[in-house]
Design an enzyme around this catalytic site. Structure first.
Site, PDB file in Angstrom:
ATOM      1  N   CYS A 164     -29.306  11.065 -15.947  1.00  0.00           N
ATOM      2  CA  CYS A 164     -28.055  10.525 -16.505  1.00  0.00           C
ATOM      3  C   CYS A 164     -28.238   9.164 -17.155  1.00  0.00           C
ATOM      4  CB  CYS A 164     -27.003  10.414 -15.410  1.00  0.00           C
ATOM      5  SG  CYS A 164     -26.482  12.015 -14.807  1.00  0.00           S
ATOM      6  N   PHE A 215     -21.270  19.545 -14.289  1.00  0.00           N
ATOM      7  CA  PHE A 215     -22.258  19.313 -15.347  1.00  0.00           C
ATOM      8  C   PHE A 215     -22.003  20.167 -16.586  1.00  0.00           C
ATOM      9  CE2 PHE A 215     -25.618  18.358 -11.819  1.00  0.00           C
ATOM     10  CZ  PHE A 215     -24.926  17.191 -11.508  1.00  0.00           C
ATOM     11  N   ASN A 341     -20.109  16.172 -17.143  1.00  0.00           N
ATOM     12  CA  ASN A 341     -21.230  15.232 -17.112  1.00  0.00           C
ATOM     13  C   ASN A 341     -22.404  15.924 -17.812  1.00  0.00           C
ATOM     14  OD1 ASN A 341     -23.573  13.852 -16.503  1.00  0.00           O
ATOM     15  ND2 ASN A 341     -23.112  13.558 -14.329  1.00  0.00           N
TER      16      ASN A 341
END
Ligand SMILES: CC(C)(COP(=O)(O)OP(=O)(O)OC[C@H]1O[C@@H](n2cnc3c(N)ncnc32)[C@H](O)[C@@H]1OP(=O)(O)O)[C@@H](O)C(=O)NCCC(=O)NCCSC(=O)/C=C/c1ccc(O)cc1
Length: 393
Positions: A164, A215, A341
């Protein structure tokens, strides 16, 4: 000299500053509505466990994600039913699918970014490519450079498995390159897919459910350089200072291991708390990078916030620890809502949201914050941060 934090004396060191000159993004075809995710995922993986289903349903709400894009689709599962079963050696198939998908998305994001930039690919001198979704020789940067027909003498680098924090790490590396090579134009591309870690639900792997609910996949691109050619290039952000820091003894908090079954993730529940406990000192250090060696109190509400939305719990903890007004993390919350994400890409979507917010505020005559922080947290735990100036205000 610019200033922020409400204190005139809190001024920014002027040096060689890198500008973000354009942004771009791309996604796989499969758009997933969060409301339909649970039924589809359980059907595709032939899972009938009612407790796991209830848990994922709860998680799908708490993640705040509404839509996101995924490479995984019915067609892939029809061709590769083994991907939906536990205990299968499927790394080769996963990487084959992933390599094609991440390169395709990175090409599309780069093309869209370079189009917005307004200059030809031939003017790109350096390529920084970021991905935690591939493992091959030659690495993805060469595949991308070749597909974009970049000059063979373009200097390439790939940042792999930065997770990330990869997007902000890529900005930091691109900034260093731009500032040390006068006249250079750096293309940063990020591209990620979760297909390498796709798994059926399993009570022994609760963090996989967090991933399934949170995700997303996609790609991003940025063109950076110093001394913009005014009239041809439109600088959006100036990147003033960049720092990186890892927290000792936190290497087990985000773990990813490449196995015969693909990548297997371990997400420690303590992650939001670890970030909360360290974010203030990091942000202070970053803000001080821009000060003239003097110590001042920074009012974080006088800055814009471009923070990677790792998950809602992380955003909430940072918001409360730094006493941020509720609208400060709007750009991050919106990126999370729209795309999930998407690992290293997400910061690029957040920056786009900030530009869009600035445009709206300008139109309505509202004031906007000139200085701000670009932040991400990744495996390590590694903090990446850039003190930046929004040139669109
Ligand atoms: C949205 C969460 C996950 C849950 O919301 P909550 O308000 O905390 O709700 P709960 O506390 O009720 O938690 C819901 C359930 O999830 C469980 N849970 C809560 N975190 C956990 C946990 N890390 N483990 C395993 N169970 C848990 C929790 O125990 C609970 O279980 P249960 O009581 O049975 O419903 C929230 O905790 C949150 O934002 N956590 C941070 C998520 C996080 O770690 N993000 C950063 C990691 S990102 C990363 O490593 C890679 C990203 C990636 C992205 C894209 C790519 O292509 C590739 C990679």
């Amino acid at each position: 000299m610019g200033s922020f934090g409400g204190a005139e004396s809190f001024s920014i060191k002027r040096g060689k500053a890198t500008n973000i000159l354009a942004l771009g993004k791309a996604f796989p075809k499969q758009l997933v509505m969060q409301d339909l995710l649970v039924d589809g995922y359980f059907r595709n993986t032939n899972c009938t466990d009612p407790d796991l289903k209830k848990k994922l349903t709860r998680l799908c709400k708490t993640t705040t994600v509404k839509t996101r894009y995924l490479v995984m689709c019915d067609e892939i599962l029809e061709n590769h039913p083994e991907l939906a079963r536990d205990g299968q050696p499927t790394l080769r198939q996963r990487l084959e699918i992933s390599h094609e998908a991440v390169t395709e998305m990175a090409i599309e994001a780069s093309r869209s970014c370079v189009k917005a930039w307004g200059r030809p690919f031939a003017a790109i001198t350096h390529l920084v490519y970021v991905s935690s979704s591939e493992a091959r020789f030659p690495s993805g940067d060469l595949h991308l450079a070749r597909a974009l027909r970049l000059n063979p003498d373009v200097s390439r680098v790939m940042l792999a498995f930065a997770g990330c924090s990869g997007g902000v790490a890529g900005l930091r590396v691109a900034k260093d390159i731009a500032e040390n090579n006068p006249g250079s134009r750096v293309l940063l591309a990020t591209s990620e897919t979760t297909i390498v870690g796709f798994r059926p639900p399993n009570p022994h792997r609760p963090y996989d459910l967090v991933g399934a609910a949170l995700f997303g996949d996609g790609a991003g691109a940025v063109v950076l350089g110093t001394d913009p050619i005014l009239g041809t290039e439109t600088p959006m952000f100036e990147l003033s200072s960049a720092i990186q820091q890892y927290l000792p003894d936190t290497d087990k908090t985000i773990q990813g291991e490449l196995t015969e079954e693909g990548i297997s993730f371990l997400l420690g529940r303590e992650l939001p708390l670890v970030i909360e406990n360290h974010v203030e000192a990091f942000c202070k250090k970053l803000a001080m990078e821009g000060a003239r060696g003097e110590s001042h109190d920074v009012n974080y509400n006088d800055m814009f916030w471009a923070m990677h939305p790792g998950g809602p719990a992380i955003l909430n903890k940072v918001e409360s620890r730094l006493r941020l007004c509720p609208d400060k993390l709007n750009a991050s919350r919106q990126a999370l809502r729209d795309y999930g994400n998407a690992s290293s890409n997400t910061i690029i979507y957040v920056l786009e949201n900030i530009i869009e917010e600035s445009r709206k505020k300008k139109e309505s005559g509202e004031s906007d914050c000139e200085w701000g922080l670009i932040l991400a947290f990744g495996p390590g735990i590694t903090f990446e941060g850039i003190l930046a100036r929004n040139l669109m205000v």
